[in-house]
Design an enzyme around this catalytic site. Sequence first.
Site, PDB file in Angstrom:
ATOM      1  N   HIS A   1      84.712  -1.676  59.674  1.00  0.00           N
ATOM      2  CA  HIS A   1      83.844  -2.139  58.573  1.00  0.00           C
ATOM      3  C   HIS A   1      82.655  -1.194  58.367  1.00  0.00           C
ATOM      4  O   HIS A   1      81.594  -1.612  57.932  1.00  0.00           O
ATOM      5  CB  HIS A   1      83.309  -3.556  58.823  1.00  0.00           C
ATOM      6  CG  HIS A   1      84.368  -4.529  59.233  1.00  0.00           C
ATOM      7  ND1 HIS A   1      85.101  -5.262  58.327  1.00  0.00           N
ATOM      8  CD2 HIS A   1      84.844  -4.874  60.457  1.00  0.00           C
ATOM      9  CE1 HIS A   1      85.964  -6.026  58.977  1.00  0.00           C
ATOM     10  NE2 HIS A   1      85.836  -5.799  60.267  1.00  0.00           N
TER      11      HIS A   1
ATOM     12  N   SER B   1      71.896  22.680  44.368  1.00  0.00           N
ATOM     13  CA  SER B   1      71.539  21.981  43.135  1.00  0.00           C
ATOM     14  C   SER B   1      70.731  22.934  42.263  1.00  0.00           C
ATOM     15  O   SER B   1      69.977  23.761  42.769  1.00  0.00           O
ATOM     16  CB  SER B   1      70.707  20.749  43.474  1.00  0.00           C
ATOM     17  OG  SER B   1      69.899  20.383  42.374  1.00  0.00           O
TER      18      SER B   1
ATOM     19  N   LYS C   1      68.743  20.954  48.370  1.00  0.00           N
ATOM     20  CA  LYS C   1      70.080  20.357  48.442  1.00  0.00           C
ATOM     21  C   LYS C   1      71.160  21.307  48.930  1.00  0.00           C
ATOM     22  O   LYS C   1      71.192  22.481  48.596  1.00  0.00           O
ATOM     23  CB  LYS C   1      70.481  19.861  47.054  1.00  0.00           C
ATOM     24  CG  LYS C   1      69.658  18.696  46.586  1.00  0.00           C
ATOM     25  CD  LYS C   1      70.166  17.406  47.130  1.00  0.00           C
ATOM     26  CE  LYS C   1      70.892  16.673  46.030  1.00  0.00           C
ATOM     27  NZ  LYS C   1      71.601  15.525  46.538  1.00  0.00           N
TER      28      LYS C   1
ATOM     29  N   GLU D   1      83.985  16.252  48.035  1.00  0.00           N
ATOM     30  CA  GLU D   1      83.962  15.316  46.899  1.00  0.00           C
ATOM     31  C   GLU D   1      85.076  15.636  45.897  1.00  0.00           C
ATOM     32  O   GLU D   1      85.733  14.739  45.361  1.00  0.00           O
ATOM     33  CB  GLU D   1      82.597  15.359  46.204  1.00  0.00           C
ATOM     34  CG  GLU D   1      81.483  14.753  47.050  1.00  0.00           C
ATOM     35  CD  GLU D   1      80.088  15.015  46.488  1.00  0.00           C
ATOM     36  OE1 GLU D   1      79.970  15.539  45.366  1.00  0.00           O
ATOM     37  OE2 GLU D   1      79.118  14.696  47.197  1.00  0.00           O
TER      38      GLU D   1
END
Length: 463
Positions: free
Chosen positions: A156, A277, A283, A290
């Site tokens: 979980h 970024s 970043k 992704e």
Amino acid sequence: MAQLWGGRFTKETDDLVYRFNASVSFDKKFYKQDIRGSMAHVKMLEKQGVLTTEEKEQILTGLEGILRDVENGTLLITEEYEDIHSFVEANLISRIGDAGKKLHTGRSRNDQVALDMKLYTRDEVAEIDALLKTLLETLLNLMEKHISVYMPGFTHLQKAQPITLAHHLGAYFEMFKRDRQRMADIYKRMNYCPLGSGALAGTTYPLDREYTAELLDFDGPTLNSMDSVSDRDYLIELLSAMSTVMMHLSRFCEEIIIWNTNEYRFVEIDDAYSTGSSIMPQKKNPDIAELIRGKTGRVYGALISLLTTMKGIPLAYNKDMQEDKELTFDAIDTVKGCIALFTGMISSMQFNEDRMKDSAKNGFTNATDAADYLVNHGVPFRDAHGIVGRLVLYCIDKGIALDDMSIDEFKAISPVFEGDIYEAISMKTCVEKRETIGAPSEKAMKLAIAQNRKYLEENVSVK
Ligand code: ARG
């Protein structure tokens, strides 16, 4: 417009119709397979006395020339041809004349395209298998290296019990191993040759289908000509197996994305596999993970598309089937790219072992072992569960871990606890006592790694 038919027609095809119908923009991808299939067909026609030896030689030389010129870029496969089959045949005729017109004897584009697609995907299945094998080798090496790196195991997405990084990676090893087994199954089942099935009902020429099957490295000819020209099951199986590969990659990517967050910092993705970024200078984003996760949708989409395309098609060939190509090609290219990139990403990634270990220490991952301690001292498991629940509540309240409690604090909740509780709930004990087959202890992991090393060394490939 260069098409293979027209005798029966009194009007030119409407331009839009021609373009809507044409497939050369994508079936040019299997020009090699189309030529290879034609060569086998022609050799067989000569063996059976349908073509003379001279005609066969002329056609083979012509086909070799076309192949060579396409490969070296002097012959372009352009949109003026309806499909790759028309392209090859038209070029053959313009090169060798009348003998070229005999190439299509005893053949239809229906069995031809079925063959081309099979030859093409058969090679791709082997390539996907090889890429998966490299991924497995990478994973196994990482497992060997991280056999005693403790980390929390989750259920979980909540910390559950301590495991090792090797154990976590090993779960993915098993998934990708099954993916390879699926590739091998598909290869075996699809490896029958449809050539010689004609349009749908075989042909009246004395074709030797066993011979062409052998020339093209199939296990034999397919056994029903109607099925042969309209079977796309192997593509659906491949798309399904590739969807499963993507699902596995996507799950792993999701974990890497989580592990790479500022909060977790379990891993650091290499600069070569991250992006920045345009506005936020600090970043370093896990874009590759992704993107792989995102591309999973594309491959699932291809599977659903083809299943839907096939569901209402009466026997035998129908033009709907032309829709099998673009989506399958795209899915194959996507999956191959994703496996290769993923392998590069994990082999260059840094694992932050201390962060993993610290994280396993916090979060009561040893609570089950505290309960087991009580059970080993005669407390029924359900009561032990309740006692440890109270210990956890006490610790949460004080902001400490179970190991930080004094023995008096332990005893205040249950007098069964003795000084050896600390040893019993240490991370090392928690992991190393789990020795059953498939469990995370070093002993069990070594066995699993050895077995999997043997599996890789046996070097079984799909072919
Ligand atoms: N381009 C077609 C396909 O991909 C080839 C077979 C054409 N056959 C026909 N009868 N029109 O399926």
